[in-house]
Motif scaffolding. Structure first.
Motif, PDB file in Angstrom:
ATOM      1  N   ASP A   1       0.825  -1.211   0.000  1.00  0.00           N
ATOM      2  CA  ASP A   1       0.000   0.000   0.000  1.00  0.00           C
ATOM      3  C   ASP A   1       0.864   1.268   0.000  1.00  0.00           C
ATOM      4  OD1 ASP A   1      -2.297  -1.635   0.024  1.00  0.00           O
ATOM      5  OD2 ASP A   1      -2.278  -1.705   2.212  1.00  0.00           O
ATOM      6  N   PRO A   2       1.883   1.369   0.888  1.00  0.00           N
ATOM      7  CA  PRO A   2       2.730   2.567   0.850  1.00  0.00           C
ATOM      8  C   PRO A   2       3.489   2.708  -0.475  1.00  0.00           C
ATOM      9  CG  PRO A   2       3.051   1.384   2.918  1.00  0.00           C
ATOM     10  CD  PRO A   2       2.219   0.502   2.026  1.00  0.00           C
TER      11      PRO A   2
ATOM     12  N   GLU B   1       1.124   4.066  -3.139  1.00  0.00           N
ATOM     13  CA  GLU B   1       0.932   5.516  -2.980  1.00  0.00           C
ATOM     14  C   GLU B   1       2.140   6.264  -3.536  1.00  0.00           C
ATOM     15  OE1 GLU B   1       0.392   9.036   0.381  1.00  0.00           O
ATOM     16  OE2 GLU B   1       0.651   6.965   1.054  1.00  0.00           O
TER      17      GLU B   1
ATOM     18  N   ASP C   1      -4.190   7.999  -0.570  1.00  0.00           N
ATOM     19  CA  ASP C   1      -3.070   7.652   0.295  1.00  0.00           C
ATOM     20  C   ASP C   1      -3.095   6.164   0.596  1.00  0.00           C
ATOM     21  OD1 ASP C   1      -5.080   7.309   2.174  1.00  0.00           O
ATOM     22  OD2 ASP C   1      -4.482   9.006   3.407  1.00  0.00           O
ATOM     23  N   GLU C   2      -2.066   5.689   1.291  1.00  0.00           N
ATOM     24  CA  GLU C   2      -1.951   4.248   1.541  1.00  0.00           C
ATOM     25  C   GLU C   2      -3.141   3.694   2.338  1.00  0.00           C
ATOM     26  OE1 GLU C   2       0.912   3.108   4.945  1.00  0.00           O
ATOM     27  OE2 GLU C   2       1.796   4.902   4.048  1.00  0.00           O
ATOM     28  N   THR C   3      -3.717   4.499   3.232  1.00  0.00           N
ATOM     29  CA  THR C   3      -4.868   4.030   4.011  1.00  0.00           C
ATOM     30  C   THR C   3      -6.092   3.860   3.118  1.00  0.00           C
ATOM     31  OG1 THR C   3      -4.001   5.101   5.980  1.00  0.00           O
ATOM     32  CG2 THR C   3      -6.341   4.522   6.004  1.00  0.00           C
ATOM     33  N   THR C   4      -6.287   4.776   2.192  1.00  0.00           N
ATOM     34  CA  THR C   4      -7.398   4.668   1.248  1.00  0.00           C
ATOM     35  C   THR C   4      -7.232   3.427   0.377  1.00  0.00           C
ATOM     36  OG1 THR C   4      -7.640   7.074   1.233  1.00  0.00           O
ATOM     37  CG2 THR C   4      -8.615   5.872  -0.623  1.00  0.00           C
TER      38      THR C   4
ATOM     39  N   LEU D   1      -5.504   0.730   1.185  1.00  0.00           N
ATOM     40  CA  LEU D   1      -5.730  -0.408   2.088  1.00  0.00           C
ATOM     41  C   LEU D   1      -7.223  -0.646   2.289  1.00  0.00           C
ATOM     42  CD1 LEU D   1      -4.883  -2.492   4.326  1.00  0.00           C
ATOM     43  CD2 LEU D   1      -4.929  -0.540   5.900  1.00  0.00           C
ATOM     44  N   ASN D   2      -7.972   0.424   2.549  1.00  0.00           N
ATOM     45  CA  ASN D   2      -9.411   0.280   2.794  1.00  0.00           C
ATOM     46  C   ASN D   2     -10.141  -0.280   1.574  1.00  0.00           C
ATOM     47  OD1 ASN D   2      -9.182   1.174   5.412  1.00  0.00           O
ATOM     48  ND2 ASN D   2      -9.669   3.288   4.906  1.00  0.00           N
TER      49      ASN D   2
ATOM     50  N   ARG E   1      -9.344  -3.977   1.479  1.00  0.00           N
ATOM     51  CA  ARG E   1     -10.126  -4.669   2.524  1.00  0.00           C
ATOM     52  C   ARG E   1     -11.596  -4.804   2.131  1.00  0.00           C
ATOM     53  NH1 ARG E   1      -7.603  -2.192   8.079  1.00  0.00           N
ATOM     54  NH2 ARG E   1      -5.749  -3.522   8.109  1.00  0.00           N
TER      55      ARG E   1
END
Length: 119
Positions: free
Chosen positions: A35-36, A39, A62-65, A67-68, A71
């Motif tokens: 993920d990072p 990004e 971003d990496e969280t988006t 990742l989400n 998921r």
């Protein structure tokens, strides 16, 4: 397939277009990026940004988006099907291109491309 479970505008932050996130997910799998790293690649590699229909003048996921989104696909068991459809479409497109390069002779595989596009 994904649209019914993808976040809609009005429930928190406005989500990135589904098509953008799907393209990012595909690239992440094709190039085996974390993920990072995905990004970072979106910031550093213009061709990846272009494929995902992104630009440096607007926000990039971003990496969280990222990742989400992954998921979400895992939760609804959609990831494997998306990758399988992508592979089938890619194979059909290559066959179609090969048929055109063979002097226009009809190749039964070009009908596979038509069938995959209808899915």
């Amino acid at each position: 397939m994904i649209e019914p479970v993808y976040p809609k505008a009005g429930n928190g932050r406005r989500p990135y277009p589904l098509k953008v996130m799907l393209k990012i997910h595909l690239m992440q799998n094709w190039f085996e990026l974390s993920d990072p790293a995905m990004e970072e690649a979106l910031y550093e590699i213009a061709s990846m940004r272009q494929f995902a229909s992104l630009s440096l003048t607007k926000p990039i996921p971003d990496e969280t988006t990222i990742l989400n989104f992954r998921r979400l696909l895992e939760t609804y068991e959609l990831g494997a099907e998306i990758l399988a459809r992508s592979e089938r479409l890619s194979v059909a497109q290559r066959a179609d291109a090969q048929a055109r390069n063979d002097g226009g002779r009809h190749d039964h595989r070009s009908t596979e491309l038509d069938e995959e596009r209808r899915r």
